[in-house]
Design a protein around this motif. Sequence first.
Motif, mmCIF file in Angstrom:
data_model
loop_
_atom_site.group_PDB
_atom_site.id
_atom_site.type_symbol
_atom_site.label_atom_id
_atom_site.label_comp_id
_atom_site.label_asym_id
_atom_site.label_seq_id
_atom_site.Cartn_x
_atom_site.Cartn_y
_atom_site.Cartn_z
ATOM 1 N N PRO A 246 -61.725 46.244 76.490
ATOM 2 C CA PRO A 246 -60.735 45.606 77.375
ATOM 3 C C PRO A 246 -61.333 44.456 78.189
ATOM 4 O O PRO A 246 -60.653 43.496 78.484
ATOM 5 N N THR A 247 -62.613 44.587 78.582
ATOM 6 C CA THR A 247 -63.255 43.518 79.358
ATOM 7 C C THR A 247 -64.482 43.027 78.584
ATOM 8 O O THR A 247 -64.883 43.642 77.599
ATOM 9 N N THR A 248 -65.064 41.928 79.036
ATOM 10 C CA THR A 248 -66.139 41.300 78.271
ATOM 11 C C THR A 248 -67.387 42.178 78.232
ATOM 12 O O THR A 248 -67.932 42.529 79.274
ATOM 13 N N PRO A 249 -67.861 42.538 77.043
ATOM 14 C CA PRO A 249 -69.019 43.436 76.917
ATOM 15 C C PRO A 249 -70.343 42.657 76.834
ATOM 16 O O PRO A 249 -70.338 41.440 76.647
ATOM 17 N N PRO A 250 -71.487 43.373 76.960
ATOM 18 C CA PRO A 250 -72.815 42.724 76.877
ATOM 19 C C PRO A 250 -73.169 42.453 75.413
ATOM 20 O O PRO A 250 -73.899 43.236 74.804
ATOM 21 N N ILE A 251 -72.678 41.360 74.886
ATOM 22 C CA ILE A 251 -72.795 41.087 73.446
ATOM 23 C C ILE A 251 -74.252 41.060 72.958
ATOM 24 O O ILE A 251 -74.532 41.604 71.888
ATOM 25 N N PRO A 252 -75.202 40.479 73.706
ATOM 26 C CA PRO A 252 -76.582 40.487 73.191
ATOM 27 C C PRO A 252 -77.111 41.905 72.967
ATOM 28 O O PRO A 252 -77.752 42.174 71.943
ATOM 29 N N GLN A 253 -76.851 42.814 73.904
ATOM 30 C CA GLN A 253 -77.318 44.190 73.748
ATOM 31 C C GLN A 253 -76.602 44.878 72.578
ATOM 32 O O GLN A 253 -77.193 45.722 71.904
ATOM 33 N N ILE A 254 -75.343 44.524 72.356
ATOM 34 C CA ILE A 254 -74.602 45.123 71.241
ATOM 35 C C ILE A 254 -75.193 44.646 69.919
ATOM 36 O O ILE A 254 -75.383 45.427 68.980
ATOM 37 N N ARG A 255 -75.535 43.361 69.852
ATOM 38 C CA ARG A 255 -76.197 42.828 68.644
ATOM 39 C C ARG A 255 -77.546 43.525 68.428
ATOM 40 O O ARG A 255 -77.870 43.936 67.309
ATOM 41 N N ALA A 256 -78.306 43.692 69.515
ATOM 42 C CA ALA A 256 -79.608 44.368 69.406
ATOM 43 C C ALA A 256 -79.431 45.817 68.953
ATOM 44 O O ALA A 256 -80.229 46.333 68.157
ATOM 45 N N LEU A 257 -78.373 46.453 69.426
ATOM 46 C CA LEU A 257 -78.126 47.847 69.044
ATOM 47 C C LEU A 257 -77.738 47.962 67.563
ATOM 48 O O LEU A 257 -78.129 48.935 66.900
ATOM 49 N N THR A 258 -76.988 46.984 67.042
ATOM 50 C CA THR A 258 -76.678 47.026 65.602
ATOM 51 C C THR A 258 -77.981 46.992 64.801
ATOM 52 O O THR A 258 -78.139 47.730 63.824
#
Lengths: 371, 371
Positions: A246-258
């Motif tokens: 719903p709100t803007t997520p921490p995209i860099p950490q999400i990429r790192a987690l993938t």
Amino acid sequence: MTDIHFNKEKGSQLKLFTPGPVHVPERVLKEMAKPNDTHRSKPYSEMHQMVAEGLQKLLYTKNECLIFTSSATGIMEACVRNLVNDDEKALFFSIGAFGDRWYEIGVSNGKKSIKQGVEWGKAITSEVAQEALNNDKYSVVFIQANETSTGVYNPINELAPIIKESGVLLCVDATSSMAGVKIEVDKLGIDVCLASVQKCFAVPPGLAVCSVSTAAFEKAEQVKNRGLYFDLIDLKKRHVAKYQTPTTPPIPQIRALTAQLDYILNEEGLDKRFERHEQLAKHTRKWVNEINLEMFPEKGYESNTVSTIKNSLDIDIPKMVSMLLSKGYRIVNGYGQLANKTFRIGHMGEIQIKDLEKMLKVLSEIIDDLK
Amino acid sequence: MTDIHFNKEKGSQLKLFTPGPVHVPERVLKEMAKPNDTHRSKPYSEMHQMVAEGLQKLLYTKNECLIFTSSATGIMEACVRNLVNDDEKALFFSIGAFGDRWYEIGVSNGKKSIKQGVEWGKAITSEVAQEALNNDKYSVVFIQANETSTGVYNPINELAPIIKESGVLLCVDATSSMAGVKIEVDKLGIDVCLASVQKCFAVPPGLAVCSVSTAAFEKAEQVKNRGLYFDLIDLKKRHVAKYQTPTTPPIPQIRALTAQLDYILNEEGLDKRFERHEQLAKHTRKWVNEINLEMFPEKGYESNTVSTIKNSLDIDIPKMVSMLLSKGYRIVNGYGQLANKTFRIGHMGEIQIKDLEKMLKVLSEIIDDLK
């Protein structure tokens, strides 16, 4: 604001043996610096989906796995706000600082909160759990898997069936164990299993994740004043519809987690990863014994991810930590009331046995000097 | 989970003209990949202090500036939970989707919430504000500076004195304007001024910041059931004592923000930065006029950071966005109910006039093809 590059050189040499944030491998750090599209784009949704599906494999669950822009404490608050009605009672098992924190979250959110604690260093046993559950009627039970402050691992495989038998929802804080210790969410009937990514995942901090059962979502729909930011229903809606938040997520950490989930599931493999964490812990305990120190936790309940060590040699802990730091390694003092009485060695994430051996050798020399 | 490197090549070429997350310069991305010590270390506290002091300069304030592990919506929820007692009324001025969201946060947290809206595209005028304040007795007023959905900038310099005159606490959501538009917090008497960093700061998402007045902290001490995660008193305590946070913060984004604050304050300079954003907006509006489109906002209230443009030529907006994307630029459709009726060009952060000119030239050709 003259030098923004403090710790640039030091930082790159420093090796963290901490209970989180932990050492992040170079290949994961590189993911953090990649440019990203927006959180409403297809590339974002693809990443989000990969995280969600990867977490399902890691947690042995078919439950939806959600992404939170918060630390793990944020999800602990989400559990309290979404799952406990004002006329119900919630039971918080506490074996240390983070159990106490969850109870405080219950109280500070105006929920009827009961704490069942044990002496720090001990675990919740089946007997303690059964007795507490017999005492009153609860709607939700909150418990740590690994307690980061005391280095005790609750026997969650034994406790979960007993707790679930009483008809409650079960929330498990797996902050410092998820991705380091096997937790079979569906088999154990865990309704919310949560963690942040800066512990066993070895991703930089700023992201937390959890699995949520159908029963938990159904309960949330009936709970009033859930707020908006941590509303499980809203998070689920966006997640199911578009693999978005719903709100803007921490995209860099999400990429790192993938990247890390890919590594964990497809390169190292889950069984090997859990085995490595077990070996790291055994190795540390062997060293503790050899150097005439003692483990703080009750025997049999020692954590596989963080060793809390009793300061039985009366060492100057801040000095020891500082001397080790000058050699390029960080370990940490005891948490809160355990400061100076204990110290902690984190062995989670991508730490290998040979890394641990090297560090312990240096630490042995320092302790020899100080004792 | 075979290819985790989706969008790797595309991502590095794609230039975002979005209302957030925005384009992040290479030098800032590099900060994201640097190794960090823990959030209880001296290097972390140094960064935290640099962010806090930098924000004070940026916002022309002596108020404490706090760091949140959340999106801006998290701080919006923090304001509601910390500043409004259950027996008080809160007034939410809304000129678009994010004003509506703040009101929903009020309602979903069980607070007595009154919304004063205007037609989307219009601003809150002094008259509207005065009338709303005369209608009832409020304890806190919530308002957007820049409304990201409609591209309208409220005349906050005129409104703040009127609102404060009524004796309330004033919370301003400056999410898409902080670091792009001058906001003099102390002069205007703003009690909480909040933003996330993925807009005008040009830092990747995952971090939000705000200034908090002494009056706001004093009020928070009297408000019950503030919860733990967003408790302003706890956040202040750790901040003042050690420049730390109660829970683990997004350290990479904090490091990136120190670099950006250094750049904003010491390289570009505040006056030049605000002037550049004004010129970017003027340039966009001139282009809108030349291409026979119309601005969506009422004249005189157009945002300096995001231009919301009426689809007066009846263009296929998704097709236009997609064609522009294939040329390496992303702009976005209208927000929520404004989708396809409007589209938005973000011109905030480190976008330069020459970047904007290049993109608009390509967009002009696409619109020529489509109209």
